[in-house]
Design a protein around this motif. Sequence first.
Motif, PDB file in Angstrom:
ATOM      1  N   CYS A 245      -0.678  -3.167  -0.021  1.00  0.00           N
ATOM      2  CA  CYS A 245      -1.550  -2.269  -0.775  1.00  0.00           C
ATOM      3  C   CYS A 245      -0.692  -1.409  -1.692  1.00  0.00           C
ATOM      4  O   CYS A 245       0.229  -0.738  -1.246  1.00  0.00           O
ATOM      5  CB  CYS A 245      -2.348  -1.381   0.182  1.00  0.00           C
ATOM      6  SG  CYS A 245      -3.468  -0.280  -0.682  1.00  0.00           S
TER       7      CYS A 245
ATOM      8  N   LEU B 122      -1.542   1.255  -3.316  1.00  0.00           N
ATOM      9  CA  LEU B 122      -2.249   2.509  -3.524  1.00  0.00           C
ATOM     10  C   LEU B 122      -1.323   3.623  -4.001  1.00  0.00           C
ATOM     11  O   LEU B 122      -1.670   4.381  -4.911  1.00  0.00           O
ATOM     12  CB  LEU B 122      -2.979   2.911  -2.241  1.00  0.00           C
ATOM     13  CG  LEU B 122      -4.016   4.016  -2.345  1.00  0.00           C
ATOM     14  CD1 LEU B 122      -5.023   3.747  -3.452  1.00  0.00           C
ATOM     15  CD2 LEU B 122      -4.723   4.186  -1.019  1.00  0.00           C
TER      16      LEU B 122
ATOM     17  N   LEU C 215      -0.549   3.163  -7.743  1.00  0.00           N
ATOM     18  CA  LEU C 215      -1.722   3.400  -8.571  1.00  0.00           C
ATOM     19  C   LEU C 215      -2.071   4.888  -8.631  1.00  0.00           C
ATOM     20  O   LEU C 215      -2.432   5.411  -9.690  1.00  0.00           O
ATOM     21  CB  LEU C 215      -2.908   2.590  -8.060  1.00  0.00           C
ATOM     22  CG  LEU C 215      -2.756   1.066  -8.209  1.00  0.00           C
ATOM     23  CD1 LEU C 215      -3.896   0.348  -7.497  1.00  0.00           C
ATOM     24  CD2 LEU C 215      -2.691   0.663  -9.659  1.00  0.00           C
TER      25      LEU C 215
ATOM     26  N   CYS D  90     -11.455   0.836  -6.277  1.00  0.00           N
ATOM     27  CA  CYS D  90     -11.150   0.234  -7.584  1.00  0.00           C
ATOM     28  C   CYS D  90     -11.888   0.949  -8.713  1.00  0.00           C
ATOM     29  O   CYS D  90     -11.326   1.155  -9.790  1.00  0.00           O
ATOM     30  CB  CYS D  90     -11.470  -1.255  -7.577  1.00  0.00           C
ATOM     31  SG  CYS D  90     -10.278  -2.220  -6.608  1.00  0.00           S
TER      32      CYS D  90
ATOM     33  N   CYS E  46      -9.272   0.150 -11.682  1.00  0.00           N
ATOM     34  CA  CYS E  46      -8.364  -0.994 -11.550  1.00  0.00           C
ATOM     35  C   CYS E  46      -9.126  -2.191 -10.996  1.00  0.00           C
ATOM     36  O   CYS E  46     -10.284  -2.078 -10.600  1.00  0.00           O
ATOM     37  CB  CYS E  46      -7.193  -0.644 -10.649  1.00  0.00           C
ATOM     38  SG  CYS E  46      -7.613  -0.443  -8.898  1.00  0.00           S
TER      39      CYS E  46
ATOM     40  N   LEU F 179      -4.673  -3.549  -6.815  1.00  0.00           N
ATOM     41  CA  LEU F 179      -4.570  -2.763  -5.587  1.00  0.00           C
ATOM     42  C   LEU F 179      -3.922  -3.544  -4.447  1.00  0.00           C
ATOM     43  O   LEU F 179      -3.056  -3.040  -3.747  1.00  0.00           O
ATOM     44  CB  LEU F 179      -5.957  -2.276  -5.154  1.00  0.00           C
ATOM     45  CG  LEU F 179      -6.045  -1.451  -3.883  1.00  0.00           C
ATOM     46  CD1 LEU F 179      -5.289  -0.136  -4.041  1.00  0.00           C
ATOM     47  CD2 LEU F 179      -7.498  -1.200  -3.517  1.00  0.00           C
TER      48      LEU F 179
END
Length: 81
Positions: free
Chosen positions: A14, A16, A19, A61, A66, A71
């Motif tokens: 992931c 995350l 992001l 998302c 995204c 992700l």
Amino acid sequence: MPPAEGIELSRVHCRLDELLAARSMTLTRLSELVGVSLVNLSVLKNDRAKAIRFSTLTAICEALECEIGDLLVLGSVTRGN
């Protein structure tokens, strides 16, 4: 039976953290936006989640603007050694 030491395993990673950083967003703010607990997002962020609901995935998302592939990516890890 667990895989032997030194065997490379495929697993989902992931992204995350990356992001959130790219969007200058905190995990706390994402939690507020998607209605998922901070603890559950932390589990996901640290690659400890065993499953994720499609509705949660969609909400994350949408909040991060995204795609799912941004992700979640396939990574590999070597066990043991």
